[in-house]
Motif scaffolding. Sequence first.
Motif, PDB file in Angstrom:
ATOM      1  N   UNK A 272       0.824  -1.219   0.000  1.00 54.97           N
ATOM      2  CA  UNK A 272       0.000   0.000   0.000  1.00 54.97           C
ATOM      3  C   UNK A 272       0.858   1.269   0.000  1.00 54.97           C
ATOM      4  N   UNK A 273       0.285   2.352  -0.499  1.00 53.31           N
ATOM      5  CA  UNK A 273       0.991   3.624  -0.595  1.00 53.31           C
ATOM      6  C   UNK A 273       1.499   4.071   0.774  1.00 53.31           C
ATOM      7  N   UNK A 274       2.767   4.467   0.820  1.00 50.40           N
ATOM      8  CA  UNK A 274       3.370   4.938   2.066  1.00 50.40           C
ATOM      9  C   UNK A 274       2.609   6.158   2.584  1.00 50.40           C
ATOM     10  N   UNK A 275       2.443   6.219   3.883  1.00 51.54           N
ATOM     11  CA  UNK A 275       1.622   7.270   4.478  1.00 51.54           C
ATOM     12  C   UNK A 275       2.131   8.667   4.145  1.00 51.54           C
ATOM     13  N   UNK A 276       3.433   8.831   3.975  1.00 53.85           N
ATOM     14  CA  UNK A 276       3.971  10.165   3.703  1.00 53.85           C
ATOM     15  C   UNK A 276       3.532  10.708   2.349  1.00 53.85           C
ATOM     16  N   UNK A 277       3.033   9.836   1.476  1.00 58.69           N
ATOM     17  CA  UNK A 277       2.578  10.276   0.166  1.00 58.69           C
ATOM     18  C   UNK A 277       1.069  10.492   0.097  1.00 58.69           C
ATOM     19  N   UNK A 278       0.359  10.179   1.158  1.00 54.00           N
ATOM     20  CA  UNK A 278      -1.100  10.320   1.128  1.00 54.00           C
ATOM     21  C   UNK A 278      -1.521  11.757   0.860  1.00 54.00           C
ATOM     22  N   UNK A 279      -0.974  12.689   1.625  1.00 50.32           N
ATOM     23  CA  UNK A 279      -1.418  14.070   1.498  1.00 50.32           C
ATOM     24  C   UNK A 279      -1.012  14.701   0.173  1.00 50.32           C
ATOM     25  N   UNK A 280       0.232  14.506  -0.313  1.00 49.10           N
ATOM     26  CA  UNK A 280       0.551  15.059  -1.638  1.00 49.10           C
ATOM     27  C   UNK A 280      -0.369  14.541  -2.742  1.00 49.10           C
ATOM     28  N   UNK A 281      -0.679  13.265  -2.722  1.00 46.55           N
ATOM     29  CA  UNK A 281      -1.567  12.726  -3.752  1.00 46.55           C
ATOM     30  C   UNK A 281      -2.987  13.247  -3.565  1.00 46.55           C
ATOM     31  N   UNK A 282      -3.438  13.338  -2.337  1.00 45.91           N
ATOM     32  CA  UNK A 282      -4.779  13.879  -2.073  1.00 45.91           C
ATOM     33  C   UNK A 282      -4.889  15.313  -2.590  1.00 45.91           C
ATOM     34  N   UNK A 283      -3.862  16.119  -2.366  1.00 47.72           N
ATOM     35  CA  UNK A 283      -3.895  17.505  -2.826  1.00 47.72           C
ATOM     36  C   UNK A 283      -3.906  17.583  -4.357  1.00 47.72           C
ATOM     37  N   UNK A 284      -3.183  16.688  -5.029  1.00 44.88           N
ATOM     38  CA  UNK A 284      -3.198  16.653  -6.480  1.00 44.88           C
ATOM     39  C   UNK A 284      -4.584  16.270  -7.003  1.00 44.88           C
ATOM     40  N   UNK A 285      -5.240  15.365  -6.314  1.00 48.16           N
ATOM     41  CA  UNK A 285      -6.596  14.975  -6.698  1.00 48.16           C
ATOM     42  C   UNK A 285      -7.567  16.136  -6.514  1.00 48.16           C
ATOM     43  N   UNK A 286      -7.395  16.869  -5.427  1.00 49.06           N
ATOM     44  CA  UNK A 286      -8.258  18.032  -5.186  1.00 49.06           C
ATOM     45  C   UNK A 286      -8.025  19.095  -6.261  1.00 49.06           C
TER      46      UNK A 286
END
Length: 291
Positions: A272-286
């Motif tokens: 699964x995606x490393x937790x440190x990348x969750x927020x950067x990817x979430x922001x790109x989706x937003x």
Amino acid sequence: MFQGSMVALVTPMRDDGSLDWESMAALIDWHIEQGTHAIVTVGTTGESATLDMQEHVEVIRRTVDMVNHRIPVIAGTGANSTSEALELTQAAKDAKADACLLVTPYYNKPTQEGLFQHHAYIAQRVAIPQILYNVPGRTAVDMLPETVARLAAVDNIVGIKEATGNLQRAKEIRERVPQDFLLLSGDDATAVDLIELGGLGEISVTANVAPRLVAQMCEKAIAGNMAEARAINDRLMPLHKSLFLESNPIPVKWALAQMGKIAAGIRLPMTPLSERFHEPLRQAMIAAGIL
């Protein structure tokens, strides 16, 4: 027949790694509703490397049935064994896929002559349109433009997914092959530029999560409306980049799970995606307006 936004579809899995057919059917219906132009099943993004032969063929068969002639289905049938790639390509033809996508044989590191003979051998034995797939960053072998040109003369070989992201490479291929030979991008970030050079679309990771935007981008680029295509691409660029924060398809499966489209299942050795990348990817989706 093969142009525009062709999604490199994920293979949905439950948390235990088992295949999730209901989610696959829902994803396919969503893509068709959103304007995706073709489904590419069991490619790199579809985790072909971790499916056994029976599962691989079953995913192709079910995808063809679920699409039900609404848009083309391109089946990933490449392998590092020529005999295995032949068997998968024949199975895809038997399942009535519209075409096959064959990655260069990975790990073996064949010569250019070996690449030519591998692809020609399969094309001469299975009468289905076949698209070459060059992605040296994953396979450790690079199919050079002169080899692509040789293969373009072989019956049943109709195009190439060029995933180096090297636009000079794409230009050289376009100059060497017949006009009706399909040039497709395998790199989301440079797809618009490749279409401007004479490509007819892309096989896209980003289209998994932003199908309507990628379809519109490709349509505008193919029509020559480059300013509008680039405007969409600029909006998607953070997403293009964030979907490769870790190896594909780790980020895109996480993103689809966040959207409620699939469960979070993925097979080892992928994690699964490393937790440190969750927020950067979430922001790109937003930023792309999909979350």
